[in-house]
Motif scaffolding. Sequence first.
Motif: not given
Length: 285
Positions: A165-175
């Motif tokens: 959805g509107t959540l963007i995940y990187l290996p060590t965090g998300s926005v």
Amino acid sequence: MKASQFTVSQLKYPQIWLLAIGAGLIAINLAVLWKANNSSLLGMTFLFWAAISSLVWEKRYSLNLESEIFSSFFGLTLIALLLIKSISLTSFGVFLYLSPVILAIGLALLASGFKGLKQYKAELFILFFLSLPKLLSSWLDISLLTAKFTTLILWYTGFEVARNGTLIYLPTGSVEVYSGCSGIELIFQLVGLALLFLLMFPQNLKYKILIPFVAGTLAFIVNALRVALMAILVAQGHMEVFDYWHEGDGSLVFSLIAVLLFGLFCWFHLGRSELRNKDATESSK
């Protein structure tokens, strides 16, 4: 002249009086925006007011400065209510975005009445663009589109990224991309600047469509780059830097970048137009 009419041109130096009243009210409007601590809106509103004031001043001799008593009363009422609301303001919201166009309508009614509003239709329409993001925010949400494009940017630059959805995940965090970070406000502001440019430098139909499109696209891309940067900062644990770019003065840097890029586009376009006109003139000789 009918007894029910008030002719501004009967006053001594009416344009100076209107200029003084308008300048004072614009200063109050900008002061309210300053108090609201909305630097982005303050900068854009100042730019819009400066350009529109210049346009109105240029055509001052062709303006019909005649207003009926009802029109003048209605205009003064709008201005008075605006001032009262500004003084008693306890929270900032849609009013901030609507205040410039309401003020402009009140001034136009005071100067030229309802019949004379058409003289300022282009300027009023452009000022209205400042309020559109807030008025449309309840149903015009491009957060998902911004999240998708930001994810694409991060993926192309080599980051291991995923999206839900509107959540963007990187290996060590998300926005998460909320509507306030979607870029819709910057898009409308830059499209408003594009309309100002078209008003000051008339173009053919092709460029009347192209220039606002370029403005909106630039605003969207620059904002997506900002969201991508914030996602990287969160993933790296730099929360203080994140706050600076998210809510601090850093957020204004990307707005400035978008405006500068659009300004460069307009500058090159005008340069190319002058060269085309020069070539056309020389070939016709």
